[in-house]
Design an enzyme around this catalytic site. Sequence first.
Site, PDB file in Angstrom:
ATOM      1  N   GLN A   1       0.839   5.684  11.842  1.00 32.67           N
ATOM      2  CA  GLN A   1       0.973   6.172  10.474  1.00 32.67           C
ATOM      3  C   GLN A   1       2.404   6.656  10.223  1.00 32.67           C
ATOM      4  O   GLN A   1       2.999   7.379  11.009  1.00 32.67           O
ATOM      5  CB  GLN A   1      -0.010   7.315  10.228  1.00 32.67           C
ATOM      6  CG  GLN A   1      -0.148   7.663   8.766  1.00 32.67           C
ATOM      7  CD  GLN A   1      -1.238   8.704   8.568  1.00 32.67           C
ATOM      8  OE1 GLN A   1      -1.845   9.167   9.515  1.00 32.67           O
ATOM      9  NE2 GLN A   1      -1.459   9.068   7.316  1.00 32.67           N
TER      10      GLN A   1
ATOM     11  N   HIS B   1       0.820  -1.221   0.000  1.00 34.50           N
ATOM     12  CA  HIS B   1       0.000   0.000   0.000  1.00 34.50           C
ATOM     13  C   HIS B   1       0.848   1.262   0.000  1.00 34.50           C
ATOM     14  O   HIS B   1       0.358   2.342  -0.342  1.00 34.50           O
ATOM     15  CB  HIS B   1      -1.000  -0.012   1.165  1.00 34.50           C
ATOM     16  CG  HIS B   1      -0.427   0.286   2.515  1.00 34.50           C
ATOM     17  ND1 HIS B   1      -0.268  -0.682   3.487  1.00 34.50           N
ATOM     18  CD2 HIS B   1       0.006   1.447   3.064  1.00 34.50           C
ATOM     19  CE1 HIS B   1       0.224  -0.122   4.582  1.00 34.50           C
ATOM     20  NE2 HIS B   1       0.404   1.169   4.355  1.00 34.50           N
TER      21      HIS B   1
ATOM     22  N   SER C   1       4.193   2.218   8.323  1.00 35.31           N
ATOM     23  CA  SER C   1       3.803   1.204   7.341  1.00 35.31           C
ATOM     24  C   SER C   1       5.003   0.674   6.575  1.00 35.31           C
ATOM     25  O   SER C   1       5.898   1.427   6.202  1.00 35.31           O
ATOM     26  CB  SER C   1       2.818   1.804   6.337  1.00 35.31           C
ATOM     27  OG  SER C   1       1.551   1.928   6.883  1.00 35.31           O
TER      28      SER C   1
END
Length: 308
Positions: A225, A81, A228
């Site tokens: 956050q 992602h 990742s």
Amino acid sequence: MTKIWVAITLLLGVLASGENLGNNTSGSIEPKIVGGSSTAIEQVPYQVSVRLTANDKKSYGSGHLCGGVVISQRLVATAAHCCYLTEKKQYRSAGEFVLVMGSTYLKSATNLTLEYYLQQLIVHENYNSDSLTNDIALMFINGYIPWNWPTVKALALNSQLVATSTYCVISGWGLLQQNGIVSSNTLQSATVPIVAYATCRISYNTVPISQVCAGYSTGGVDACQGDSGGPMSCNGMLTGIVSYGAGCAAAGYPGVYTNVSYYHDWIVQKNSSLNYTLYQNDGVRLGSGWSFLGFLPLLLAFVLDHRI
């Protein structure tokens, strides 16, 4: 349960503009070290900062998008992602990234900092941006990491499931708290236990074997956050890649990681398909005392041995 939103648009949209990490609403799935402590890169020498080159050229460190982990002298693993633009429904190109490793601090380099552009980006062919399954990608750097570099070391791949309650180390430069604004300048690390699938599924309903959960029932410690794609190391091996979670360090919602043991064979197969003899030593920064001639014997050794 509160409706869960996939917040990848926030991650990729905000960071693509070179702005600080934005606020997030509680209950959202965060592409996501909260509750940890500052650590030196020597403690987690496999940690990588995955950055957008265009943003990092404007202000060093502002290009930080995700974490990554060194798994061979030319290969870094991260989350799929981190490479996907949700609004455009397409992947970023290899040329958009620069990988920074060997540094404790996000916004400053030392004589041991290594930086590389990518030669090739390999995203799992079955990555699903909605469910975040198969959330794994490989970054093949255009150069070689020196074998004996003091602040950069490859982390061996785990090939088996890790027992519940095993304590593992997570690390990164992400937000230090839920609803934070700016990512940490100092590398952070924390310890979290592996959570049983039955327990994790109470929180997330569907957690396939291709994912693994880790965290405390009371919350307080988690990736967040900006973390990742970073590593979760268990028993000295790469066991998980930071993928998602509901909020950051929220009670009852452990972090969800890509299960590296499930993708062990896929990683090995992709690595074996790469041509390690083809490269341009295109490191942006290779520390002090860099000498191509002095490094040549090591390059020859890498050609012969590039196992992960």
